[in-house]
Design an enzyme around this catalytic site. Structure first.
Site, PDB file in Angstrom:
ATOM      1  N   PHE A   1     -15.541   2.516   7.378  1.00 47.40           N
ATOM      2  CA  PHE A   1     -14.249   2.878   7.203  1.00 47.40           C
ATOM      3  C   PHE A   1     -13.889   3.164   5.649  1.00 47.40           C
ATOM      4  O   PHE A   1     -12.721   3.442   5.259  1.00 47.40           O
ATOM      5  CB  PHE A   1     -13.232   2.036   7.696  1.00 47.40           C
ATOM      6  CG  PHE A   1     -13.572   0.523   7.182  1.00 47.40           C
ATOM      7  CD1 PHE A   1     -13.014   0.095   6.302  1.00 47.40           C
ATOM      8  CD2 PHE A   1     -14.430  -0.349   8.093  1.00 47.40           C
ATOM      9  CE1 PHE A   1     -13.190  -1.231   5.557  1.00 47.40           C
ATOM     10  CE2 PHE A   1     -14.502  -1.639   7.541  1.00 47.40           C
ATOM     11  CZ  PHE A   1     -13.802  -2.157   6.386  1.00 47.40           C
TER      12      PHE A   1
ATOM     13  N   ARG B   1      -1.079 -14.508   3.592  1.00 46.55           N
ATOM     14  CA  ARG B   1      -1.862 -13.769   4.647  1.00 46.55           C
ATOM     15  C   ARG B   1      -1.047 -14.122   5.928  1.00 46.55           C
ATOM     16  O   ARG B   1      -1.133 -13.213   6.757  1.00 46.55           O
ATOM     17  CB  ARG B   1      -3.351 -14.539   4.516  1.00 46.55           C
ATOM     18  CG  ARG B   1      -4.331 -14.151   3.722  1.00 46.55           C
ATOM     19  CD  ARG B   1      -4.758 -12.818   3.525  1.00 46.55           C
ATOM     20  NE  ARG B   1      -5.766 -12.482   5.007  1.00 46.55           N
ATOM     21  CZ  ARG B   1      -6.486 -11.448   4.924  1.00 46.55           C
ATOM     22  NH1 ARG B   1      -6.537 -10.505   3.856  1.00 46.55           N
ATOM     23  NH2 ARG B   1      -7.253 -11.194   5.852  1.00 46.55           N
TER      24      ARG B   1
ATOM     25  N   THR C   1      -5.374  -7.899  10.227  1.00 48.67           N
ATOM     26  CA  THR C   1      -5.711  -6.784   9.779  1.00 48.67           C
ATOM     27  C   THR C   1      -5.378  -5.543  10.506  1.00 48.67           C
ATOM     28  O   THR C   1      -4.704  -4.426  10.060  1.00 48.67           O
ATOM     29  CB  THR C   1      -7.227  -6.641   9.679  1.00 48.67           C
ATOM     30  OG1 THR C   1      -7.713  -7.654   8.603  1.00 48.67           O
ATOM     31  CG2 THR C   1      -7.683  -5.328   8.826  1.00 48.67           C
TER      32      THR C   1
ATOM     33  N   TYR D   1     -11.986  -2.771  -3.854  1.00 43.42           N
ATOM     34  CA  TYR D   1     -12.498  -2.961  -2.382  1.00 43.42           C
ATOM     35  C   TYR D   1     -14.035  -2.907  -2.513  1.00 43.42           C
ATOM     36  O   TYR D   1     -14.747  -2.246  -1.585  1.00 43.42           O
ATOM     37  CB  TYR D   1     -11.960  -1.722  -1.460  1.00 43.42           C
ATOM     38  CG  TYR D   1     -10.778  -1.974  -0.714  1.00 43.42           C
ATOM     39  CD1 TYR D   1     -10.461  -3.292  -0.284  1.00 43.42           C
ATOM     40  CD2 TYR D   1      -9.491  -1.052  -0.823  1.00 43.42           C
ATOM     41  CE1 TYR D   1      -9.147  -3.506   0.363  1.00 43.42           C
ATOM     42  CE2 TYR D   1      -8.302  -1.464  -0.261  1.00 43.42           C
ATOM     43  CZ  TYR D   1      -8.150  -2.557   0.302  1.00 43.42           C
ATOM     44  OH  TYR D   1      -6.795  -2.976   0.972  1.00 43.42           O
TER      45      TYR D   1
ATOM     46  N   HIS E   1      -1.912  -5.515   1.217  1.00 42.73           N
ATOM     47  CA  HIS E   1      -3.145  -6.136   0.936  1.00 42.73           C
ATOM     48  C   HIS E   1      -2.980  -7.702   0.491  1.00 42.73           C
ATOM     49  O   HIS E   1      -1.737  -7.812  -0.380  1.00 42.73           O
ATOM     50  CB  HIS E   1      -3.756  -5.281   0.019  1.00 42.73           C
ATOM     51  CG  HIS E   1      -5.152  -6.235  -0.514  1.00 42.73           C
ATOM     52  ND1 HIS E   1      -6.207  -6.478  -0.026  1.00 42.73           N
ATOM     53  CD2 HIS E   1      -5.015  -7.198  -1.747  1.00 42.73           C
ATOM     54  CE1 HIS E   1      -7.084  -7.292  -0.528  1.00 42.73           C
ATOM     55  NE2 HIS E   1      -6.364  -7.802  -1.637  1.00 42.73           N
TER      56      HIS E   1
ATOM     57  N   ARG F   1       2.759  -6.814   9.281  1.00 44.48           N
ATOM     58  CA  ARG F   1       2.039  -5.642   9.747  1.00 44.48           C
ATOM     59  C   ARG F   1       2.597  -5.494  11.198  1.00 44.48           C
ATOM     60  O   ARG F   1       2.397  -4.271  11.662  1.00 44.48           O
ATOM     61  CB  ARG F   1       0.417  -6.054   9.747  1.00 44.48           C
ATOM     62  CG  ARG F   1      -0.342  -5.830   8.237  1.00 44.48           C
ATOM     63  CD  ARG F   1      -1.468  -6.482   8.211  1.00 44.48           C
ATOM     64  NE  ARG F   1      -2.186  -6.226   7.148  1.00 44.48           N
ATOM     65  CZ  ARG F   1      -3.273  -6.621   6.558  1.00 44.48           C
ATOM     66  NH1 ARG F   1      -3.801  -7.653   7.169  1.00 44.48           N
ATOM     67  NH2 ARG F   1      -4.050  -6.000   5.552  1.00 44.48           N
TER      68      ARG F   1
ATOM     69  N   GLU G   1      -8.940 -11.283  -8.041  1.00 48.86           N
ATOM     70  CA  GLU G   1      -7.952  -9.851  -7.654  1.00 48.86           C
ATOM     71  C   GLU G   1      -6.790  -9.972  -9.023  1.00 48.86           C
ATOM     72  O   GLU G   1      -6.356  -8.967  -9.422  1.00 48.86           O
ATOM     73  CB  GLU G   1      -7.571  -9.868  -6.315  1.00 48.86           C
ATOM     74  CG  GLU G   1      -8.593  -9.521  -5.355  1.00 48.86           C
ATOM     75  CD  GLU G   1      -8.160  -9.342  -4.080  1.00 48.86           C
ATOM     76  OE1 GLU G   1      -8.887  -8.990  -2.969  1.00 48.86           O
ATOM     77  OE2 GLU G   1      -6.966 -10.001  -3.809  1.00 48.86           O
TER      78      GLU G   1
ATOM     79  N   ASN H   1      -2.019  -0.037   7.264  1.00 48.36           N
ATOM     80  CA  ASN H   1      -1.377  -1.526   7.565  1.00 48.36           C
ATOM     81  C   ASN H   1      -0.688  -2.200   6.346  1.00 48.36           C
ATOM     82  O   ASN H   1      -0.206  -3.335   6.431  1.00 48.36           O
ATOM     83  CB  ASN H   1      -2.607  -2.457   8.121  1.00 48.36           C
ATOM     84  CG  ASN H   1      -3.690  -2.673   6.897  1.00 48.36           C
ATOM     85  OD1 ASN H   1      -3.261  -2.100   5.786  1.00 48.36           O
ATOM     86  ND2 ASN H   1      -4.621  -3.563   7.176  1.00 48.36           N
TER      87      ASN H   1
ATOM     88  N   LYS I   1       0.803  -1.151  -0.064  1.00 50.25           N
ATOM     89  CA  LYS I   1      -0.070   0.045   0.029  1.00 50.25           C
ATOM     90  C   LYS I   1       0.725   1.181   0.081  1.00 50.25           C
ATOM     91  O   LYS I   1       1.993   1.271   0.257  1.00 50.25           O
ATOM     92  CB  LYS I   1      -0.964   0.071   1.263  1.00 50.25           C
ATOM     93  CG  LYS I   1      -1.844  -1.345   1.032  1.00 50.25           C
ATOM     94  CD  LYS I   1      -2.727  -1.306   2.367  1.00 50.25           C
ATOM     95  CE  LYS I   1      -4.129  -2.221   2.221  1.00 50.25           C
ATOM     96  NZ  LYS I   1      -4.861  -2.354   3.626  1.00 50.25           N
TER      97      LYS I   1
END
Ligand code: DAT
Ligand code: MG
Length: 149
Positions: free
Chosen positions: A57, A85, A91, A49, A115, A102, A126, A112, A9
């Site tokens: 949020f 993951r 998260t 998203y 993704h 993270r 995706e 964070n 990100k």
């Protein structure tokens, strides 16, 4: 072999953590089969998203994710979705397990850093959203026999 989608990100890029983050996935044995840098438009971010549209949020998430360049990649390996993951962590960075990206590099949910697809079906969706088929490469590495049994 499974493929997953991962994206560093804007905070990861701005903080100079692209190398550190990619290093962790490479060290684990995951193979980079596609990679590119871009800045997401509002429309594209809404597609990415889509499941979060309408949540409290969402506006903040949209502003954050479109605020600067991101690095998108497709990683391949054994149980790549779950492995990526796990390497990312929960998260909320403040609650993520030590040793995860993270937890080790961040503190807040809205910053964070990364993704990752949350399941094999999401990964397929995706990957198709972010990459054209010809942007993904199939190749073997000489070390693969020491990573994949
Ligand atoms: P993840 O990125 O771990 O898959 P998610 O898909 O549930 O998590 O949410 C997407 C992003 O939205 C997440 O990385 C950070 C933000 N987010 C999620 N839940 C949030 C919340 N309750 N408050 C603030 N931001 C949130
Ligand atoms: Mg998610």
């Amino acid at each position: 072999m499974e493929r997953t989608f991962v994206m560093i990100k804007p905070d990861g890029v701005q903080r100079g953590l692209v190398g550190e983050i990619v290093r962790r996935f490479e060290a684990r044995g995951l193979k980079i089969v596609g990679m590119k840098m871009l800045q997401m438009s509002n429309d594209f971010a809404k597609k990415h998203y889509e499941v979060h549209i309408g949540k409290p949020f969402f506006d903040g998430l949209l502003k954050y994710i479109t605020s600067g360049p991101v690095v998108a990649m497709v990683l391949e390996g054994t149980e790549a979705v779950a492995a990526a993951r796990a390497t990312m962590g929960a998260t909320n960075p403040a609650k993520a397990a030590p040793g995860t990206i993270r937890a080790d590099l961040g503190l807040e949910m809205g910053r964070n850093l990364i993704h990752g697809s949350d399941g094999p079906e999401t990964a397929q969706t995706e990957i198709a959203l972010w990459f054209k088929p010809e942007e993904l490469l199939s190749y073997s590495r000489t070390i693969d026999a020491w990573i994949f049994e």
